[in-house]
Motif scaffolding. Structure first.
Motif, PDB file in Angstrom:
ATOM      1  N   SER A 175       0.847  -1.208   0.000  1.00 11.73           N
ATOM      2  CA  SER A 175       0.000   0.000   0.000  1.00 11.73           C
ATOM      3  C   SER A 175       0.876   1.250   0.000  1.00 11.73           C
ATOM      4  CB  SER A 175      -0.891   0.015   1.236  1.00 11.73           C
ATOM      5  OG  SER A 175      -0.085   0.207   2.378  1.00 11.73           O
ATOM      6  N   GLY A 176       2.117   1.077   0.489  1.00 14.52           N
ATOM      7  CA  GLY A 176       3.002   2.241   0.600  1.00 14.52           C
ATOM      8  C   GLY A 176       2.935   2.850   1.991  1.00 14.52           C
ATOM      9  N   ASP A 210       5.370  -1.838  11.186  1.00 18.98           N
ATOM     10  CA  ASP A 210       6.173  -2.403  10.093  1.00 18.98           C
ATOM     11  C   ASP A 210       5.672  -1.924   8.729  1.00 18.98           C
ATOM     12  OD1 ASP A 210       7.958  -3.812  11.650  1.00 18.98           O
ATOM     13  OD2 ASP A 210       6.944  -5.745  11.438  1.00 18.98           O
ATOM     14  N   SER A 211       4.383  -1.723   8.601  1.00 18.53           N
ATOM     15  CA  SER A 211       3.844  -1.226   7.329  1.00 18.53           C
ATOM     16  C   SER A 211       4.253   0.219   7.105  1.00 18.53           C
ATOM     17  CB  SER A 211       2.323  -1.321   7.301  1.00 18.53           C
ATOM     18  OG  SER A 211       1.945  -2.666   7.338  1.00 18.53           O
ATOM     19  N   SER A 212       4.348   0.986   8.184  1.00 16.42           N
ATOM     20  CA  SER A 212       4.711   2.396   8.038  1.00 16.42           C
ATOM     21  C   SER A 212       6.171   2.554   7.632  1.00 16.42           C
ATOM     22  CB  SER A 212       4.402   3.170   9.324  1.00 16.42           C
ATOM     23  OG  SER A 212       5.375   2.914  10.320  1.00 16.42           O
ATOM     24  N   THR A 213       7.032   1.624   8.029  1.00 24.67           N
ATOM     25  CA  THR A 213       8.461   1.706   7.652  1.00 24.67           C
ATOM     26  C   THR A 213       8.737   0.945   6.345  1.00 24.67           C
ATOM     27  OG1 THR A 213       8.997  -0.309   8.897  1.00 24.67           O
ATOM     28  CG2 THR A 213       9.236   1.780  10.073  1.00 24.67           C
ATOM     29  N   LEU A 214       7.731   0.232   5.836  1.00 24.94           N
ATOM     30  CA  LEU A 214       7.836  -0.700   4.696  1.00 24.94           C
ATOM     31  C   LEU A 214       8.640  -1.953   5.046  1.00 24.94           C
ATOM     32  CD1 LEU A 214       7.937   1.236   1.320  1.00 24.94           C
ATOM     33  CD2 LEU A 214       6.013   0.611   2.738  1.00 24.94           C
ATOM     34  N   GLU A 236       9.607  -8.576  -7.086  1.00 25.71           N
ATOM     35  CA  GLU A 236       9.658  -7.122  -7.144  1.00 25.71           C
ATOM     36  C   GLU A 236       8.560  -6.530  -6.283  1.00 25.71           C
ATOM     37  OE1 GLU A 236       9.871  -3.797 -10.633  1.00 25.71           O
ATOM     38  OE2 GLU A 236      10.606  -5.808 -11.071  1.00 25.71           O
ATOM     39  N   ILE A 237       8.877  -5.431  -5.628  1.00 23.81           N
ATOM     40  CA  ILE A 237       7.883  -4.773  -4.778  1.00 23.81           C
ATOM     41  C   ILE A 237       7.296  -3.572  -5.527  1.00 23.81           C
ATOM     42  CG2 ILE A 237       7.604  -3.450  -2.635  1.00 23.81           C
ATOM     43  CD1 ILE A 237       9.726  -5.494  -1.484  1.00 23.81           C
ATOM     44  N   VAL A 238       5.985  -3.534  -5.576  1.00 26.43           N
ATOM     45  CA  VAL A 238       5.273  -2.499  -6.323  1.00 26.43           C
ATOM     46  C   VAL A 238       4.311  -1.798  -5.377  1.00 26.43           C
ATOM     47  CG1 VAL A 238       3.732  -2.062  -8.276  1.00 26.43           C
ATOM     48  CG2 VAL A 238       5.233  -4.062  -8.311  1.00 26.43           C
ATOM     49  N   VAL A 239       4.399  -0.477  -5.307  1.00 28.18           N
ATOM     50  CA  VAL A 239       3.443   0.252  -4.476  1.00 28.18           C
ATOM     51  C   VAL A 239       2.116   0.377  -5.221  1.00 28.18           C
ATOM     52  CG1 VAL A 239       2.958   2.475  -3.366  1.00 28.18           C
ATOM     53  CG2 VAL A 239       5.236   1.463  -3.192  1.00 28.18           C
TER      54      VAL A 239
END
Ligand code: MG
Length: 380
Positions: A175-176, A210-214, A236-239
């Motif tokens: 989600s970013g 953890d989501s806030s820091t990615l 690959e990580i995609v926002v």
């Protein structure tokens, strides 16, 4: 109809309570929680015990276990890591939901797999810290690990019935987080309140930070590597800020499969329990008019954690376990107000760059590394 006996490790957490909602909904299909386990939240455990009448309850914290036993004198209650291992390998169990937060879940998850039980895994830290050991133990005992994490559930569903050799790449969507477009300067001023506000997902505290820091996405990269045996170069990580596509698989012929649903954990939890069957779910029909735009962007390079996870995976051996333990403690310290949000990634980077991983991946070595990571993270 055959009973499907479920053990829930972490029944008082965000995934645990939603698992009980799904089980309530699937009662008529024979799903039944025969054992519950939690770290220390005995008030909620007591309510759950009244409602579900489990055979056995495990409370990790010994004092809290005694307190609960006083309140429920006729209930069988076990405690400590041995207690968690006992419920995780209960003979009558068909499926173990592993949803305790953090590396405390490693040993009970291993016990479940050694007993040949299928594990529905929500606790990504277990795979990050002990991925090789977990997957080889599952293989050895003919048990399956079915992901609950939404991205991995998506990948699992896209891969079903496919030849793994036909996979070219996995695209893990993120989600970013709440700070997607923040500059490095602005990132240094983030407060706990801001970090706890996630734009699309409702989760426990550890996962939300953890989501806030990615970091969450970095841990998921490691999780995907172990679950699906794919190298980090091919993930690959995609926002994707709308959190509707939960991940995608690109095949060698250029075709891509994506799994979509509204952003709720009820869907992956239910599928982990019902797999390979599907039952009517708890959510409404998808309304595409609420999602007229789906975006895909590269991750903000100001967030270091994703690269630190790629680095730890490349280092191999005990490096992911060390990274995970350090992160867990740094997140706890941030939540307690001891360090800044930006310190989580800065201190993690500092420690990881100095760390020399070991190749040996026995349970003892993993637990030792976990301890070492915690020690270092508390004193940095
Ligand atoms: Mg996830």
């Amino acid at each position: 109809m055959k009973q499907k006996n479920v053990v829930i490790l972490g029944s008082t957490g965000s995934i645990g309570t939603q698992t009980l909602d799904v089980i309530d909904h699937l009662k008529s299909e024979g799903f039944n929680p025969i054992a519950l386990a939690a770290h220390s939240q005995i008030d909620l455990l007591e309510q759950q015990a009244h409602k579900w009448q489990p055979q056995i309850i495990a409370v990790y914290d010994q004092q809290k276990a005694l307190e609960l036993q006083k309140r429920l004198p006729d209930q069988k209650i076990v405690t400590g890591i041995e207690g968690l291992k006992e419920v995780a390998s209960l003979q009558e169990a068909d499926i173990i939901v592993s949803a305790m937060s953090g590396s405390v879940g490693i040993q009970p998850t291993l016990s479940a797999l050694k007993a040949g039980k299928n594990v529905a895994l929500a606790n990504k830290e277990v795979l990050v810290a002990a991925g090789e050991l977990i997957m080889s133990t599952a293989k050895e005992h003919g048990a399956s690990v079915i992901p609950i994490d939404s991205e991995h559930s998506a990948l699992f569903q896209c891969l079903e019935g496919k030849d793994h050799k036909s996979v070219r790449r996995m695209l893990l969507t993120a989600s970013g987080g709440p700070f997607l477009h923040y500059s490095r300067d602005r990132l240094s001023q983030i407060t706990l309140k801001e970090a706890l506000m996630h734009p699309t997902w409702q989760m426990g505290v550890k996962n939300t930070i953890d989501s806030s820091t990615l970091m969450n996405k970095g841990l998921e990269l490691i999780e995907a590597h172990f679950l699906f045996g794919i190298t980090s170069e091919n993930i690959e990580i995609v926002v994707h800020p709308q959190s509707v596509i939960h991940s995608m698989v690109e095949f060698i012929d250029g075709s891509m499969l994506a799994q979509m649903s509204a952003p709720t954990m009820l869907v992956p939890i239910q599928y982990a329990l019902s797999h390979p069957k599907r039952y009517p779910g708890l959510i409404e029909r998808f309304n595409y008019t609420h999602f007229s735009k789906l975006e895909f962007l590269p991750p903000n390079p100001g967030f270091k954690c994703i690269n630190l996870c790629y680095y730890a995976l490349k280092q191999g051996g005990t490096a992911p376990c060390y990274l995970n333990a350090v992160n867990e403690v740094l997140v706890e310290r941030f939540v307690k107000g001891e360090i800044l949000w930006i310190d989580i990634s800065d201190k993690l980077e500092k420690l990881l760059m100095k760390y020399q991983p070991e190749k040996e991946l026995t349970l003892e070595k993993i637990l030792e590394t976990d301890k070492l990571g915690r020690l270092h993270a508390n004193s940095v």
